[in-house]
Motif scaffolding. Structure first.
Motif, PDB file in Angstrom:
ATOM      1  N   LYS A  27       4.025   9.982  -8.851  1.00 33.22           N
ATOM      2  CA  LYS A  27       5.067  10.092  -9.868  1.00 33.22           C
ATOM      3  C   LYS A  27       4.469   9.958 -11.266  1.00 33.22           C
ATOM      4  N   PRO A  28       5.070  10.629 -12.236  1.00 27.99           N
ATOM      5  CA  PRO A  28       4.610  10.451 -13.616  1.00 27.99           C
ATOM      6  C   PRO A  28       4.758   8.991 -14.045  1.00 27.99           C
ATOM      7  N   ALA A  29       3.719   8.423 -14.580  1.00 29.46           N
ATOM      8  CA  ALA A  29       3.675   7.013 -15.003  1.00 29.46           C
ATOM      9  C   ALA A  29       3.963   6.056 -13.858  1.00 29.46           C
ATOM     10  N   GLY A  30       3.882   6.554 -12.627  1.00 29.86           N
ATOM     11  CA  GLY A  30       4.195   5.731 -11.453  1.00 29.86           C
ATOM     12  C   GLY A  30       3.259   4.549 -11.267  1.00 29.86           C
ATOM     13  N   THR A  31       1.968   4.763 -11.510  1.00 27.78           N
ATOM     14  CA  THR A  31       1.013   3.673 -11.309  1.00 27.78           C
ATOM     15  C   THR A  31       1.226   2.562 -12.331  1.00 27.78           C
ATOM     16  N   THR A  32       1.539   2.945 -13.566  1.00 21.97           N
ATOM     17  CA  THR A  32       1.803   1.945 -14.607  1.00 21.97           C
ATOM     18  C   THR A  32       3.047   1.143 -14.265  1.00 21.97           C
ATOM     19  N   LYS A  33       4.099   1.830 -13.843  1.00 22.76           N
ATOM     20  CA  LYS A  33       5.336   1.141 -13.457  1.00 22.76           C
ATOM     21  C   LYS A  33       5.102   0.219 -12.275  1.00 22.76           C
ATOM     22  N   PHE A  34       4.336   0.689 -11.292  1.00 22.37           N
ATOM     23  CA  PHE A  34       4.011  -0.123 -10.119  1.00 22.37           C
ATOM     24  C   PHE A  34       3.302  -1.407 -10.551  1.00 22.37           C
ATOM     25  N   LEU A  35       2.237  -1.259 -11.328  1.00 22.85           N
ATOM     26  CA  LEU A  35       1.464  -2.429 -11.752  1.00 22.85           C
ATOM     27  C   LEU A  35       2.300  -3.373 -12.605  1.00 22.85           C
ATOM     28  N   ASN A  36       3.122  -2.829 -13.497  1.00 17.44           N
ATOM     29  CA  ASN A  36       3.989  -3.680 -14.314  1.00 17.44           C
ATOM     30  C   ASN A  36       4.982  -4.451 -13.449  1.00 17.44           C
ATOM     31  N   THR A  94      -6.589   1.908  -2.964  1.00 22.68           N
ATOM     32  CA  THR A  94      -5.931   0.606  -2.825  1.00 22.68           C
ATOM     33  C   THR A  94      -6.810  -0.505  -3.394  1.00 22.68           C
ATOM     34  N   ARG A  95      -8.115  -0.408  -3.188  1.00 23.95           N
ATOM     35  CA  ARG A  95      -9.029  -1.402  -3.769  1.00 23.95           C
ATOM     36  C   ARG A  95      -8.943  -1.388  -5.289  1.00 23.95           C
ATOM     37  N   SER A  96      -8.889  -0.205  -5.875  1.00 32.94           N
ATOM     38  CA  SER A  96      -8.758  -0.105  -7.329  1.00 32.94           C
ATOM     39  C   SER A  96      -7.455  -0.724  -7.797  1.00 32.94           C
ATOM     40  N   MET A  97      -6.376  -0.458  -7.067  1.00 29.88           N
ATOM     41  CA  MET A  97      -5.075  -1.035  -7.409  1.00 29.88           C
ATOM     42  C   MET A  97      -5.118  -2.552  -7.307  1.00 29.88           C
ATOM     43  N   LEU A  98      -5.689  -3.070  -6.219  1.00 32.88           N
ATOM     44  CA  LEU A  98      -5.759  -4.525  -6.041  1.00 32.88           C
ATOM     45  C   LEU A  98      -6.540  -5.176  -7.169  1.00 32.88           C
ATOM     46  N   LEU A  99      -7.639  -4.558  -7.558  1.00 40.94           N
ATOM     47  CA  LEU A  99      -8.437  -5.104  -8.654  1.00 40.94           C
ATOM     48  C   LEU A  99      -7.609  -5.157  -9.935  1.00 40.94           C
ATOM     49  N   GLU A 100      -6.940  -4.070 -10.259  1.00 43.05           N
ATOM     50  CA  GLU A 100      -6.148  -4.024 -11.482  1.00 43.05           C
ATOM     51  C   GLU A 100      -4.976  -5.008 -11.423  1.00 43.05           C
ATOM     52  N   LEU A 101      -4.291  -5.056 -10.303  1.00 40.36           N
ATOM     53  CA  LEU A 101      -3.155  -5.971 -10.148  1.00 40.36           C
ATOM     54  C   LEU A 101      -3.604  -7.426 -10.256  1.00 40.36           C
ATOM     55  N   LEU A 102      -4.671  -7.768  -9.551  1.00 36.07           N
ATOM     56  CA  LEU A 102      -5.132  -9.158  -9.567  1.00 36.07           C
ATOM     57  C   LEU A 102      -5.742  -9.539 -10.917  1.00 36.07           C
ATOM     58  N   GLU A 103      -6.330  -8.576 -11.602  1.00 41.65           N
ATOM     59  CA  GLU A 103      -6.830  -8.832 -12.958  1.00 41.65           C
ATOM     60  C   GLU A 103      -5.672  -9.165 -13.883  1.00 41.65           C
ATOM     61  N   ARG A 104      -4.595  -8.399 -13.786  1.00 39.88           N
ATOM     62  CA  ARG A 104      -3.428  -8.642 -14.639  1.00 39.88           C
ATOM     63  C   ARG A 104      -2.757  -9.982 -14.315  1.00 39.88           C
ATOM     64  N   ARG A 105      -2.808 -10.398 -13.067  1.00 35.07           N
ATOM     65  CA  ARG A 105      -2.157 -11.639 -12.655  1.00 35.07           C
ATOM     66  C   ARG A 105      -3.042 -12.866 -12.888  1.00 35.07           C
ATOM     67  N   TYR A 106      -4.346 -12.656 -13.017  1.00 33.13           N
ATOM     68  CA  TYR A 106      -5.302 -13.761 -13.133  1.00 33.13           C
ATOM     69  C   TYR A 106      -4.977 -14.642 -14.340  1.00 33.13           C
ATOM     70  N   GLU A 127       0.831  -1.213   0.000  1.00 35.71           N
ATOM     71  CA  GLU A 127       0.000   0.000   0.000  1.00 35.71           C
ATOM     72  C   GLU A 127       0.862   1.258   0.000  1.00 35.71           C
ATOM     73  N   GLU A 128       1.939   1.248   0.766  1.00 34.92           N
ATOM     74  CA  GLU A 128       2.841   2.399   0.811  1.00 34.92           C
ATOM     75  C   GLU A 128       3.496   2.627  -0.552  1.00 34.92           C
ATOM     76  N   ALA A 129       3.947   1.545  -1.184  1.00 35.99           N
ATOM     77  CA  ALA A 129       4.550   1.651  -2.524  1.00 35.99           C
ATOM     78  C   ALA A 129       3.531   2.202  -3.519  1.00 35.99           C
ATOM     79  N   TRP A 130       2.278   1.778  -3.396  1.00 36.00           N
ATOM     80  CA  TRP A 130       1.221   2.273  -4.273  1.00 36.00           C
ATOM     81  C   TRP A 130       1.013   3.780  -4.076  1.00 36.00           C
ATOM     82  N   GLN A 131       0.965   4.212  -2.818  1.00 34.71           N
ATOM     83  CA  GLN A 131       0.775   5.636  -2.536  1.00 34.71           C
ATOM     84  C   GLN A 131       1.921   6.466  -3.127  1.00 34.71           C
TER      85      GLN A 131
END
Length: 168
Positions: A68-77, A99-111, A59-63
């Motif tokens: 950061k510019p393109a930070g969320t994309t880099k995080f998820l990748n 965080t819920r939105s991030m978890l959904l996106e992360l778990l969708e990509r990993r599914y 969660e801290e890394a997500w925050q």
């Protein structure tokens, strides 16, 4: 106590080949973190890219990434790229909307692409409420509960047991 043959089977890392998830659920001190780390180590020994992180650190890394510019994309990748991701202290604190939105996106990509290990004190029946009980909770649960190996680690606190042995 948990079924040792299930744990031995997990140690072969064949669940990773099948893109299955694993949930270690039990009382505090019941070896969930130890088992999650052991699976990450076994995966590394099988030359599988693995990563262990505690949910508060994720969660801290997500925050930080959000600022950061393109930070969320880099995080998820980054967290999608691990073939095995171990998330310890899963749902210890209830996640906020971001965080819920991030978890959904992360778990969708990993599914159906990678395996995730969740170490938690909470039974599956409590997850939906802890995830906010809304549409995000439904979607997150949907990406976890199917094709998952559930391991109940029990209600015995091994730290307490070890302390009792030392004081005797």
């Amino acid at each position: 106590m948990f079924n040792r043959s299930v744990i031995a089977g997990l140690g072969t890392c064949s669940f990773i080949d099948r893109q299955q998830n694993v949930v270690f659920q039990g009382f505090t001190g019941s070896e969930k973190s130890y088992l999650g780390c052991a699976l990450a180590k076994a995966a590394c020994l099988h030359r599988v890219r693995a990563h262990y992180i505690r949910m508060p650190e994720l969660e801290e890394a997500w925050q930080m990434a959000r600022d950061k510019p393109a930070g969320t994309t880099k995080f998820l990748n980054k967290y999608t790229a691990f073939t095995l991701l171990v998330i310890d202290e899963w749902l210890l604190d209830e996640p906020d909307e971001s965080t819920r939105s991030m978890l959904l996106e992360l778990l969708e990509r990993r599914y159906d692409q990678a395996s995730t290990v969740f170490c938690t004190q909470y039974a599956q029946r409590d997850w939906h409420q802890r995830l906010g009980s809304g549409v995000h909770a439904d979607a997150i649960m949907d990406r976890i509960v199917h094709n998952t190996i559930w391991v109940e680690t029990g209600g015995h606190n091994m730290r307490e047991h070890t302390a009792d042995l030392v004081t005797v």
